[in-house]
Design an enzyme around this catalytic site. Sequence first.
Site, short mmCIF file in Angstrom:
data_model
loop_
_atom_site.label_atom_id
_atom_site.label_comp_id
_atom_site.label_asym_id
_atom_site.label_seq_id
_atom_site.Cartn_x
_atom_site.Cartn_y
_atom_site.Cartn_z
N TRP A 184 0.86 -1.19 0.00
CA TRP A 184 0.00 0.00 0.00
C TRP A 184 0.90 1.24 0.00
CZ3 TRP A 184 -2.01 2.67 4.87
CH2 TRP A 184 -2.98 3.63 4.55
N ASP A 265 -0.82 -5.61 9.41
CA ASP A 265 -1.80 -4.63 8.96
C ASP A 265 -3.04 -5.41 8.53
OD1 ASP A 265 -3.36 -2.70 7.83
OD2 ASP A 265 -1.84 -1.93 6.45
N LYS A 301 -13.34 -1.15 5.86
CA LYS A 301 -13.87 -1.96 4.77
C LYS A 301 -14.88 -2.99 5.28
CE LYS A 301 -10.09 -0.18 3.02
NZ LYS A 301 -9.52 0.28 1.81
N1 PGU Z 1 -3.75 -0.68 5.20
C1 PGU Z 1 -4.00 -1.10 3.96
C2 PGU Z 1 -3.28 -2.27 3.42
C3 PGU Z 1 -4.94 -0.41 3.17
O1 PGU Z 1 -5.19 -0.83 1.94
C4 PGU Z 1 -5.61 0.72 3.71
C5 PGU Z 1 -6.60 1.49 2.90
C6 PGU Z 1 -5.31 1.09 5.02
C7 PGU Z 1 -4.37 0.36 5.74
C8 PGU Z 1 -5.92 2.27 5.70
O2 PGU Z 1 -7.25 2.20 5.82
P1 PGU Z 1 -8.08 3.14 6.80
O3 PGU Z 1 -9.10 3.79 5.98
O4 PGU Z 1 -7.13 4.10 7.43
O5 PGU Z 1 -8.64 2.18 7.79
N2 PGU Z 1 -6.40 1.53 1.53
C9 PGU Z 1 -7.45 1.81 0.58
C10 PGU Z 1 -8.22 3.07 0.89
C11 PGU Z 1 -7.70 4.34 0.33
C12 PGU Z 1 -6.43 4.75 1.01
O6 PGU Z 1 -5.39 4.66 0.34
O7 PGU Z 1 -6.46 5.15 2.19
C13 PGU Z 1 -6.87 1.72 -0.80
O8 PGU Z 1 -7.59 2.02 -1.76
O9 PGU Z 1 -5.71 1.31 -0.95
#
Ligand code: PGU
Length: 455
Positions: A184, A265, A301
Amino acid sequence: MEDATVRPIGPSTGRRLSALARHLGGDHPASPSSTSEAAPMASLNHAIAPSHTSAFHGGSVFGNVVQAPEDPILGVTVAYNKDPSPVKVNLGVGAYRTEEGKPLVLNVVRRAEQLLVNDLSRVKEYLPITGLAEFNKLSANPAIQENRVATVQCLSGTGSLRVGAEFLAKHYHERTIYIPLPTWGNHPKVFTLAGLSVKTYRYYDPTTRGLNFQGLLEDLNASPTGAIVLLHACAHNPTGVDPTVEQWEQIRQLMRSKELLPFFDSAYQGFASGNLDADAQSVRLFVADGGELLAAQSYAKNMGLYGERVGALSIVCRAADVAGRVESQLKLVIRPMYSNPPIHGASIVATILRDRELYNEWTVELKAMADRIISMRHLLYDALRSRGTPGDWSHIIKQIGMFTFTGLNTEQVAFMTREYHIYMTSDGRISMAGLSSRTVPHLADAIHAAVTRAV
Ligand code: PGU
């Protein structure tokens, strides 16, 4: 009295920023190409560095502040919102949409909110620094009977990662964290700005579009004793490729023998298999051996609580007395950062987790979301096959969780956005949760055109 826990803000922030700039700039082992957003990150290099103001520029003391680029993931939504095309599709952000393309508020969440609204005994007082106690208790891993865990409510997954990283930078002897390649895009920024030094371990093999298990074991084996290792608990973002349970067990044995500290995570529990327990297996393996670990949980999510920012950081320790002291230090991290977390989202989660019937309803709705995503995988795969699109697209149905890591390159993505108004991250990741049976044919046309016509 001198407070030994307070670090001077100026020089330390400067150090973190230059470490991040170095990291993003490419002369660090984890170069920009090591993350899932190589191109946009390179341009961040100068944008993130502090621009010290020595004089007025255009009448403003902030006149020399440079324009920062949009976020590589959230910026996709910004671009999508600006596009007037009626056929546009947003497959950028990992956010669940219904078959009608609408955001979904789970019915169980509506029910919980109704219960909260009807309960006139509820007030809006500050929560403790560590958040809602019942939420923390219910969020902590049920395998932990011995009270050896410190759990604090944080601002969703990101906030949990940041608080955990700040704690480690202050209290853990090894400052290096290994993150998977790719991962990410926010991970390297969160950890670097918290004061950790980021390196990568091999994870994904583009030729097989599967796990590079050998590379992963070699890199973890070559890492210094005690290093921190970031692990995606399930439904790896962006690749959709997870280790098998047997592979997790091998990873566990290697990490424990080298005293590597796991930092899980867990942002997609329930989205990999549709089952909350099955998706927690990786974390539970590490909990069961009695060792220590960190886990950042997000309810964004799996409960659809994105904007409520509700999550938890758990630090599993060897013994209850250690956990107590760890919690006391977590409070010192959180208090100057945001004082204490918001009450609403955590109350929703606690209402659902404490009630058997609501909990069961949640699992049914979660499974329905996971199943819809799987059906989109099959629809897209079939649509590409029926078009005779060159290439092997079986990874679309093999990968799991919210995303497909298509293998499309930056130019092909740009082409699809320009010609077909399909919005996705430049690394070729698409959020399957943003698709519907109505939009699959349009996406399949775009992919077909991109691989047959674009350079
Ligand atoms: N860890 C991972 C692996 C993630 O994909 C995301 C969110 C988070 C943590 C953080 O999520 P929180 O909303 O803080 O609980 N990734 C999504 C959402 C958009 C973003 O980048 O925040 C994504 O599309 O990759």
